[in-house]
Design a protein around this motif. Structure first.
Motif, mmCIF file in Angstrom:
data_model
loop_
_atom_site.group_PDB
_atom_site.id
_atom_site.type_symbol
_atom_site.label_atom_id
_atom_site.label_comp_id
_atom_site.label_asym_id
_atom_site.label_seq_id
_atom_site.Cartn_x
_atom_site.Cartn_y
_atom_site.Cartn_z
ATOM 1 N N HIS A 6 0.807 -1.223 0.000
ATOM 2 C CA HIS A 6 0.000 0.000 0.000
ATOM 3 C C HIS A 6 0.837 1.268 0.000
ATOM 4 O O HIS A 6 0.301 2.370 0.173
ATOM 5 N N LEU A 7 2.157 1.162 -0.178
ATOM 6 C CA LEU A 7 3.025 2.337 -0.175
ATOM 7 C C LEU A 7 4.216 2.058 -1.074
ATOM 8 O O LEU A 7 4.996 1.134 -0.816
ATOM 9 N N SER A 30 -4.152 2.287 5.852
ATOM 10 C CA SER A 30 -4.164 0.919 6.350
ATOM 11 C C SER A 30 -2.865 0.687 7.102
ATOM 12 O O SER A 30 -1.927 1.488 7.021
ATOM 13 N N LEU A 31 -2.772 -0.416 7.813
ATOM 14 C CA LEU A 31 -1.548 -0.701 8.539
ATOM 15 C C LEU A 31 -0.351 -0.897 7.608
ATOM 16 O O LEU A 31 0.733 -0.359 7.878
ATOM 17 N N PRO A 32 -0.491 -1.632 6.484
ATOM 18 C CA PRO A 32 0.643 -1.704 5.557
ATOM 19 C C PRO A 32 1.076 -0.337 5.030
ATOM 20 O O PRO A 32 2.269 -0.098 4.825
ATOM 21 N N TYR A 38 6.178 5.114 7.528
ATOM 22 C CA TYR A 38 7.189 5.306 8.565
ATOM 23 C C TYR A 38 8.575 4.912 8.059
ATOM 24 O O TYR A 38 9.546 5.647 8.244
ATOM 25 N N ASP A 39 8.657 3.775 7.395
ATOM 26 C CA ASP A 39 9.946 3.334 6.867
ATOM 27 C C ASP A 39 10.484 4.320 5.834
ATOM 28 O O ASP A 39 11.697 4.529 5.723
ATOM 29 N N GLY A 40 9.581 4.928 5.058
ATOM 30 C CA GLY A 40 10.004 5.919 4.073
ATOM 31 C C GLY A 40 10.597 7.152 4.722
ATOM 32 O O GLY A 40 11.616 7.677 4.260
ATOM 33 N N TRP A 41 9.973 7.635 5.803
ATOM 34 C CA TRP A 41 10.526 8.803 6.506
ATOM 35 C C TRP A 41 11.906 8.479 7.079
ATOM 36 O O TRP A 41 12.821 9.317 7.007
ATOM 37 N N GLN A 80 3.374 -9.557 9.929
ATOM 38 C CA GLN A 80 4.535 -8.713 10.174
ATOM 39 C C GLN A 80 4.149 -7.273 10.481
ATOM 40 O O GLN A 80 4.831 -6.583 11.255
ATOM 41 N N TYR A 81 3.034 -6.798 9.909
ATOM 42 C CA TYR A 81 2.618 -5.424 10.177
ATOM 43 C C TYR A 81 2.074 -5.280 11.592
ATOM 44 O O TYR A 81 2.341 -4.292 12.278
ATOM 45 N N ARG A 82 1.326 -6.263 12.038
ATOM 46 C CA ARG A 82 0.837 -6.232 13.406
ATOM 47 C C ARG A 82 2.000 -6.312 14.389
ATOM 48 O O ARG A 82 1.997 -5.652 15.434
ATOM 49 N N ASP A 83 3.009 -7.111 14.031
ATOM 50 C CA ASP A 83 4.192 -7.216 14.887
ATOM 51 C C ASP A 83 4.934 -5.883 14.974
ATOM 52 O O ASP A 83 5.431 -5.510 16.030
#
Length: 266
Positions: A6-7, A30-32, A38-41, A80-83
């Motif tokens: 989704h990103l 969405s969570l994904p 966040y990873d992009g920032w 993995q996203y919930r984790d």
């Protein structure tokens, strides 16, 4: 480069382009998507070859806000996203720029819907471009909800309070022209060209000294709520060291030699 379903993340020269990529849901969060954001920032902050960031949306929309069903556990792809969220319960606020400010300039390229959580993320960006048919607004009160992404704090600091309160308390939509008139966005462009204009602005930023750009951005935000005297003191603390950098000397030398400067973050 990272990204999720989704990103998407891509490079355009020295610009990192983050694209909200869930067009079937008008790029509702969405969570994904939040994990990818966040990873992009983080990638932009840690990669010194990145000088600016553009945030855009796929499929003719920017972001229609939070997808409550997806965040509640339905439609979330992958444990993995919930984790990730469990490991960092603040991750979604960092992704939405509520609890994180990238050190590189962030330019929003808005087409279509930019409402609710979309307008909240927008307030965490630095420069904003929108297509003429874009729609803005904070619809939370119409649903009996609270715009908890930072809008009751930030909006009144970015636009006149009377306009901030009207947007917050009526929950009505705003056109791109009206958003520009009250100062929420800086540019209105023909539909379909917001990304092009945002990338053009990013290129202008990328041509400047990166140490100077980052120091200027930091100073603007650091001094925003200070008294004038404290702000001017802080500005000197940020600004004087820039004059001692090799980049500052290169800028002056390039000007004298009538050539483009070659900055090395030194």
């Amino acid at each position: 480069m990272g990204g999720t379903e989704h990103l998407t993340v891509q490079r355009e020269g020295a610009t990192l382009v983050l694209t909200l990529n869930r067009p079937e849901a008008k790029n509702a969060l969405s969570l994904p998507m939040l994990v990818g954001l966040y990873d992009g920032w983080v990638e932009a902050d840690e990669d010194d070859t990145v000088r600016s960031v553009v945030l855009a949306g796929a499929g003719g929309a920017f972001c229609a806000g939070m997808d409550l069903k997806a965040l509640g556990g339905k439609g979330m792809e992958g444990q993995q996203y919930r984790d990730r969220l469990k490991a960092d319960p603040d991750l979604h606020w960092k992704a939405m720029l509520r609890h994180h400010r990238p050190r590189k300039p962030v330019i929003a390229a808005v087409e279509g819907y930019c409402v609710a959580g979309g307008t909240e993320i927008l307030q965490g960006t630095d420069i904003r471009v929108a297509g003429e048919s874009a729609t803005f607004g904070l619809f939370e009160v119409k649903r009996g909800l609270f715009p908890i992404g930072g809008s009751t704090v930030r909006l009144q600091r970015q636009i006149p309070r009377t306009h901030a309160l009207e947007m917050l308390l009526t929950g009505r939509p705003y056109t791109a022209d009206e958003a520009a008139r009250i100062g929420l966005i800086g540019h209105v462009v023909p539909d379909g060209t917001a990304l092009e204009r945002a990338l053009a602005i990013a290129e202008q930023i990328n041509a400047c000294g990166p140490l100077a750009v980052e120091a200027v951005k930091a100073s603007v935000y650091e001094t925003a709520e200070m008294t004038e005297a404290d702000g001017l003191k802080s500005e000197l603390e940020r600004g004087w060291p820039i004059f001692d950098t090799a980049d500052a000397k290169e800028g002056a030398r390039a000007f004298a030699e009538k050539r483009p400067p070659v900055y090395r973050r030194a």
